[in-house]
Scaffold this motif. Structure first.
Motif, PDB file in Angstrom:
ATOM      1  N   LEU A 109       0.830  -1.208   0.000  1.00 60.51           N
ATOM      2  CA  LEU A 109       0.000   0.000   0.000  1.00 60.51           C
ATOM      3  C   LEU A 109       0.865   1.260   0.000  1.00 60.51           C
ATOM      4  O   LEU A 109       0.499   2.279  -0.584  1.00 60.51           O
ATOM      5  CB  LEU A 109      -0.920   0.002   1.217  1.00 60.51           C
ATOM      6  CG  LEU A 109      -1.949  -1.143   1.295  1.00 60.51           C
ATOM      7  CD1 LEU A 109      -2.714  -1.072   2.609  1.00 60.51           C
ATOM      8  CD2 LEU A 109      -2.894  -1.107   0.101  1.00 60.51           C
ATOM      9  N   ALA A 110       2.035   1.170   0.652  1.00 64.18           N
ATOM     10  CA  ALA A 110       2.929   2.329   0.753  1.00 64.18           C
ATOM     11  C   ALA A 110       3.631   2.642  -0.558  1.00 64.18           C
ATOM     12  O   ALA A 110       4.299   3.686  -0.660  1.00 64.18           O
ATOM     13  CB  ALA A 110       3.964   2.097   1.855  1.00 64.18           C
ATOM     14  N   ARG A 111       3.515   1.775  -1.558  1.00 66.45           N
ATOM     15  CA  ARG A 111       4.143   2.082  -2.849  1.00 66.45           C
ATOM     16  C   ARG A 111       3.464   3.280  -3.521  1.00 66.45           C
ATOM     17  O   ARG A 111       4.051   3.933  -4.385  1.00 66.45           O
ATOM     18  CB  ARG A 111       4.094   0.880  -3.803  1.00 66.45           C
ATOM     19  CG  ARG A 111       4.577  -0.448  -3.266  1.00 66.45           C
ATOM     20  CD  ARG A 111       5.828  -0.363  -2.417  1.00 66.45           C
ATOM     21  NE  ARG A 111       7.042  -0.186  -3.194  1.00 66.45           N
ATOM     22  CZ  ARG A 111       8.252  -0.063  -2.678  1.00 66.45           C
ATOM     23  NH1 ARG A 111       8.396  -0.083  -1.361  1.00 66.45           N
ATOM     24  NH2 ARG A 111       9.300   0.096  -3.447  1.00 66.45           N
ATOM     25  N   GLY A 112       2.203   3.522  -3.170  1.00 59.11           N
ATOM     26  CA  GLY A 112       1.544   4.733  -3.671  1.00 59.11           C
ATOM     27  C   GLY A 112       0.640   4.533  -4.868  1.00 59.11           C
ATOM     28  O   GLY A 112       0.225   5.518  -5.485  1.00 59.11           O
ATOM     29  N   SER A 313       6.051  -4.819  -4.379  1.00 60.32           N
ATOM     30  CA  SER A 313       5.215  -4.444  -5.518  1.00 60.32           C
ATOM     31  C   SER A 313       3.844  -3.974  -5.060  1.00 60.32           C
ATOM     32  O   SER A 313       3.385  -4.294  -3.958  1.00 60.32           O
ATOM     33  CB  SER A 313       5.041  -5.641  -6.464  1.00 60.32           C
ATOM     34  OG  SER A 313       6.269  -6.047  -7.025  1.00 60.32           O
ATOM     35  N   ALA A 314       3.197  -3.244  -5.929  1.00 59.78           N
ATOM     36  CA  ALA A 314       1.788  -2.880  -5.739  1.00 59.78           C
ATOM     37  C   ALA A 314       0.935  -3.949  -6.408  1.00 59.78           C
ATOM     38  O   ALA A 314       1.150  -4.279  -7.575  1.00 59.78           O
ATOM     39  CB  ALA A 314       1.507  -1.516  -6.347  1.00 59.78           C
ATOM     40  N   GLY A 335      -4.725  -7.541 -13.208  1.00 58.57           N
ATOM     41  CA  GLY A 335      -4.635  -8.760 -12.412  1.00 58.57           C
ATOM     42  C   GLY A 335      -3.355  -8.914 -11.632  1.00 58.57           C
ATOM     43  O   GLY A 335      -2.845 -10.037 -11.498  1.00 58.57           O
ATOM     44  N   HIS A 336      -2.835  -7.827 -11.079  1.00 61.79           N
ATOM     45  CA  HIS A 336      -1.607  -7.941 -10.287  1.00 61.79           C
ATOM     46  C   HIS A 336      -1.799  -8.729  -8.991  1.00 61.79           C
ATOM     47  O   HIS A 336      -0.815  -9.055  -8.323  1.00 61.79           O
ATOM     48  CB  HIS A 336      -1.058  -6.548  -9.961  1.00 61.79           C
ATOM     49  CG  HIS A 336      -0.349  -5.893 -11.108  1.00 61.79           C
ATOM     50  ND1 HIS A 336       0.114  -6.602 -12.179  1.00 61.79           N
ATOM     51  CD2 HIS A 336      -0.025  -4.587 -11.345  1.00 61.79           C
ATOM     52  CE1 HIS A 336       0.690  -5.779 -13.040  1.00 61.79           C
ATOM     53  NE2 HIS A 336       0.618  -4.550 -12.557  1.00 61.79           N
TER      54      HIS A 336
END
Length: 575
Positions: A109-112, A313-314, A335-336
């Motif tokens: 979540l912190a990846r933005g 990763s996000a 679909g990540h």
């Protein structure tokens, strides 16, 4: 130590495990907090001003994507998602895995790219630092649209629902939050979905397993060096110049470990002359140890690389990308969250575990075979036993049976369930990874494999003690021709002297050892001393109960203490 979640850097395995085991605190980088707050404001303005349909923001979930949601119900939509998806089954997952899962979700979540408020990331951090660990059932995820059930159980604790482990007890989440002076988190638009989109539960199991397998593989190299010496094998199988002609990275690394562990070994030097030993080649379990374990090394390395990519990763759906104006309001569905990239690496770890366990078992089989263990005797019975005592002794025979049973169980755990798809969600989610169940089985197989290695270590310790007790080692040197001639003549004279009796005669070929030659390499002697001084596995001089001691050796291996015991002499660096 403090681990900082920073969108400009990646978390390494060491920091992830440190958080999982509660050895460090976590914080959010100020710049990352500001970035998250800014991007949340951007997407909120965009959704409200443009009034466009966006999955996760103002639409239902799964095959309910066609259903619009009123503005006043957006928060309830997120809470309902968490409560309705918390349908896990089975025993609670290990707390280390759950803590790692929480860290990974917060880091994602912190990846933005998820559009959540920084307060949501901080809520995870506050629970980690307070030692509040949600009770998460181990089963219930198909590993596709995220680990929906496990992550929902974690999210439940975040909003003050469900049960958690706190200060050694299992209590209601609301009570634990209150005791830690925290308040239940109130979800807003998209944040419930953001808590569940991703396979962080599967990935956490993979990373914890990867950490354990790296310890076990180095321990397997130590056991290989010990087994090679006690079985009177040469060190030439592990020579650096020999492996340079077929330079698979793992084989080169493992061969280097074993080679260095075997150096300055008096017992090895005692039969360095071929005329003393007389054996050209050893069985594959010794001769090919570097190639076999090297393959496991490469599988673990590949898994670690991929699992760390996933960890940093996000994985949301949708993802918020930058538009032409530089704002992160381009809502892109995809679909990540799909678990297949993680599932195949979890299976790599399962393969590596099976390779290590299988090799260890084959060596245990050899230890109890008097025809193949080079003079160590049947079932490693103590040499000083009388004939009568030997007749009523089983020695260490049954440990091989236990090893075989555990290995067969691991083979059952190793079913490649990620290859068996079952469509879900009315066909909307028609291909799922099924990797999380595989990961759970991997985690449960690790203690089985370490027990197999503990059995081998018990055999090694007993075999070393027997070597030190015996004054000779077997040799296959050729006898002078006159010896065979004299033996033949002796048998001819003796035969016919008894009614119905046939006499035979042979020469037992043995090579004498001095006391100094009965010692092993410095690193291996250090390990042997540690085991003896700590009374981890006393010498088996007569039949006795051994199960608890072998379990102790298994823990000795899995904790990394075996590696520590040899590290006073030789460092076994992974890279």
């Amino acid at each position: 130590m403090n681990v900082i979640l920073d969108h400009t850097r990646s978390l390494p395995l060491e920091e992830i495990i440190a958080v999982g085991t509660g050895k460090t605190t976590v914080s959010l980088a100020p710049a990352t907090r500001s970035m998250l707050a800014e991007r949340r404001q951007q997407i909120e303005r965009s959704i409200v001003e443009q009034e466009f349909p966006a999955y996760g923001f103002n639409r239902g979930f799964g095959h309910n994507v066609d259903l619009s949601v009123k503005t006043e119900d957006l928060s309830k939509l997120q809470e309902n998602l968490i409560l309705s998806h918390s349908v896990g089954a089975g025993e609670p997952m290990d707390e280390t895995v759950v803590r790692v899962t929480m860290l990974l979700r917060a880091n994602s979540l912190a990846r933005g790219y998820s559009g959540v408020r920084p307060e949501l990331v901080e809520a995870f951090i506050n629970m980690l630092n307070a030692g509040i660990t949600p009770q998460v059932p181990e089963l219930g995820s198909v590993g596709a649209s995220g680990d929906l059930a496990p992550l929902s159980h974690i999210a439940m604790a975040l909003i003050g629902r469900g049960r958690v482990a706190y200060r050694g007890e299992v209590v209601e989440a609301g009570a634990a939050l209150k005791a830690a002076r925290l308040t239940p988190f109130s979800l807003q638009m998209k944040e419930g979905l953001a808590l569940t989109n991703g396979v962080q539960f599967m990935n956490a199991i993979g990373l914890v397993s990867c950490h354990k397998l790296k310890i076990m593989l180095r321990s397997a190299a130590v056991e290989s060096a010990l087994t090679a010496q006690v079985m009177l094998a040469p060190d030439t199988y592990y020579r650096p110049d020999f492996h340079a002609v077929r330079p698979h990275p793992g084989a080169v690394r493992v061969a280097d470990w074993i080679w260095r562990l075997m150096q300055d070994s008096p017992i090895r030097n005692s039969h360095r002359d071929f005329k003393t030993d007389g054996q050209v080649q050893d069985p594959y379990n010794v001769r090919c140890a570097a190639q076999i374990l090297g393959a496991a090394h490469d599988l673990i390395n590949q898994a670690e690389t991929s699992l760390l990519i996933e960890a940093n990763s996000a994985t949301d759906n949708p993802i918020l990308l930058e538009d032409t104006d530089g704002l992160h309001v381009d809502v892109v569905s995809g679909g990540h969250f799909h678990g297949m990239p993680v599932a195949v690496q979890v299976y790599n770890l399962m393969q590596a575990l099976g390779i290590m366990a299988g090799l260890s078992h084959q060596r245990s089989v050899r230890f109890v075979d008097p025809n193949r263990n080079k003079g160590l005797g049947r079932d490693l019975k103590w040499p000083d036993l009388s004939h009568d005592d030997r007749s009523i002794s089983s020695g260490m025979m049954m440990l091989e049976y236990a090893s075989a049973s555990l290995l067969n169980s691991i083979w059952g755990d190793a079913m490649p369930s990620h290859l068996f798809n079952i469509s879900t969600n009315s066909g909307q989610e028609d291909h799922v990874s099924m990797g999380t169940g595989l990961a759970v089985r991997l985690l449960k197989a690790i203690p089985k494999a370490s027990h197999i290695m503990g059995i081998e270590l018990a055999y090694i310790i007993q075999a070393i003690a027997i070597r030190k007790r015996l004054d000779t080692i077997p040799t296959e040197v050729d006898l002078p021709q006159w010896v065979d001639k004299e033996l033949g003549a002796l048998k001819s004279r003796m035969n016919g002297q008894g009614d119905g009796v046939i006499f035979d005669a042979c020469v037992i070929r043995e090579h004498p050892l001095t006391e100094a030659e009965k010692t092993f390499s410095p690193a291996c002697e250090a390990l042997y001393r540690t085991v003896r001084e700590r009374d981890l596995f006393p010498i088996v001089e007569k039949d006795r109960f051994m199960a608890d001691e072998v379990s102790g050796l298994s823990g000795f291996i899995l904790s990394g203490e075996l590696i520590e015991a040899v590290s006073t002499q030789i460092k076994l660096d992974w890279d």
